[in-house]
Design an enzyme around this catalytic site. Structure first.
Site, short mmCIF file in Angstrom:
data_model
loop_
_atom_site.label_atom_id
_atom_site.label_comp_id
_atom_site.label_asym_id
_atom_site.label_seq_id
_atom_site.Cartn_x
_atom_site.Cartn_y
_atom_site.Cartn_z
N SER A 142 -2.70 -7.48 3.27
CA SER A 142 -2.72 -7.27 4.88
C SER A 142 -3.29 -8.83 5.24
O SER A 142 -2.78 -9.01 6.53
CB SER A 142 -4.11 -6.31 5.14
OG SER A 142 -3.83 -5.22 4.64
N HIS A 159 0.79 -1.36 0.04
CA HIS A 159 -0.02 -0.21 0.08
C HIS A 159 0.86 1.08 -0.03
O HIS A 159 0.54 2.09 -0.81
CB HIS A 159 -0.97 0.09 1.20
CG HIS A 159 -1.74 -0.96 1.51
ND1 HIS A 159 -1.97 -1.81 2.52
CD2 HIS A 159 -2.90 -1.36 0.46
CE1 HIS A 159 -2.93 -2.64 2.35
NE2 HIS A 159 -3.63 -2.56 1.24
N ARG A 162 -1.92 -6.26 -8.26
CA ARG A 162 -0.93 -7.27 -8.06
C ARG A 162 -0.78 -8.29 -8.87
O ARG A 162 0.46 -8.65 -9.17
CB ARG A 162 -1.07 -7.84 -6.40
CG ARG A 162 -0.91 -6.91 -5.27
CD ARG A 162 -1.44 -7.45 -4.10
NE ARG A 162 -2.88 -7.33 -4.17
CZ ARG A 162 -3.57 -7.49 -3.11
NH1 ARG A 162 -3.25 -8.05 -2.10
NH2 ARG A 162 -4.99 -7.54 -3.23
N LYS A 170 -17.52 -6.39 7.22
CA LYS A 170 -16.39 -7.08 7.32
C LYS A 170 -16.17 -6.88 9.04
O LYS A 170 -16.39 -5.86 9.75
CB LYS A 170 -15.35 -6.37 6.70
CG LYS A 170 -15.29 -6.80 5.35
CD LYS A 170 -13.99 -6.34 4.68
CE LYS A 170 -13.92 -6.79 3.24
NZ LYS A 170 -12.66 -6.26 2.37
P1 ADP Z 1 -9.89 -3.73 -0.43
O1 ADP Z 1 -10.50 -4.33 0.61
O2 ADP Z 1 -10.44 -2.46 -0.91
O3 ADP Z 1 -9.29 -4.35 -1.69
P2 ADP Z 1 -7.03 -3.38 0.47
O4 ADP Z 1 -6.56 -2.73 1.69
O5 ADP Z 1 -6.99 -4.97 0.35
O6 ADP Z 1 -8.58 -3.26 0.33
O7 ADP Z 1 -6.49 -2.82 -0.68
C1 ADP Z 1 -6.35 -1.48 -1.16
C2 ADP Z 1 -5.91 -1.55 -2.57
O8 ADP Z 1 -4.54 -1.55 -2.40
C3 ADP Z 1 -6.47 -2.30 -3.65
O9 ADP Z 1 -6.47 -1.61 -4.93
C4 ADP Z 1 -5.35 -3.33 -3.58
O10 ADP Z 1 -5.44 -4.14 -4.78
C5 ADP Z 1 -3.98 -2.70 -3.29
N1 ADP Z 1 -3.23 -3.16 -2.76
C6 ADP Z 1 -3.22 -4.28 -1.64
N2 ADP Z 1 -1.91 -4.91 -1.65
C7 ADP Z 1 -1.14 -4.34 -2.51
C8 ADP Z 1 0.22 -4.73 -2.81
N3 ADP Z 1 0.98 -5.53 -2.02
N4 ADP Z 1 0.84 -3.91 -3.83
C9 ADP Z 1 -0.06 -3.07 -4.46
N5 ADP Z 1 -1.14 -2.79 -4.44
C10 ADP Z 1 -1.77 -3.54 -3.33
#
Ligand code: ADP
Length: 165
Positions: free
Chosen positions: A128, A17, A90, A41
């Protein structure tokens, strides 16, 4: 001035992120990170905690603000005067869902575009969920997030396991 919102759960933020945030903050004039409060959630961290964690981890970036939000990303974008929604990609597994979301958002708000940042290769596997899974089994978290975040994860998990005793 191009304003972008970066919506997500960030439960909690990882290096993946933070990498997207850093690159988006170079590409756009202002980034508003939206931390989603989703009552369906049950996150590890409350929305307030997730906002605080992200604020701390992004202290060095001058054109960013972190806010909680609920509901549609396009409404959050409008409320913040943003023309762009940033999302991270990703792997192909992200693609189908992200494409569907982006197309839906385009129907809802034709004036707002979704821009995808492909993840840096070293963080392509990272989420996460994976970080929390490793933390539950006591693994090394140092490759997943900066110390100010990993210490919060450990603190929260040990608090939860104390309260289960
Ligand atoms: P959501 O529940 O909206 O998917 P996340 O916190 O999992 O929330 O992810 C938010 C954004 O960050 C999404 O666009 C996700 O694809 C991106 N993201 C999550 N992990 C990574 C990573 N390791 N590298 C790049 N982008 C990521």
């Amino acid at each position: 001035m191009v304003v972008a919102v970066y919506p997500g759960s960030f439960d909690p933020a990882t290096y993946g992120h933070l990498d997207v945030i850093k690159r988006a903050s170079d590409a756009f004039d202002r980034i508003v990170v939206g931390v989603l409060h989703n009552s369906a959630k049950s996150p590890l961290f409350s929305v307030e905690e997730r906002v605080k964690i992200l604020e701390k981890a992004t202290q060095g970036i001058h054109n960013i603000i972190v806010k909680p939000f609920e509901g549609l990303s396009v409404n959050f974008a409008r409320e913040n005067g943003a023309q762009v929604i940033v999302r991270g990609l990703r792997a192909v597994t992200d693609f189908e869902y992200e494409l569907q979301m982006a197309q839906t958002n385009r129907v809802l708000a034709p004036d707002i575009d979704t821009v995808f940042m492909t993840t840096s290769l070293e963080y392509a596997y990272l989420s996460s969920t994976i970080m929390k899974e490793v933390a539950r089994f006591g693994g090394d978290l140092s490759r997943f997030a900066p110390p100010e975040i990993t210490s919060e994860v450990r603190r929260k998990l040990s608090m939860l396991s104390e309260s289960e005793k």
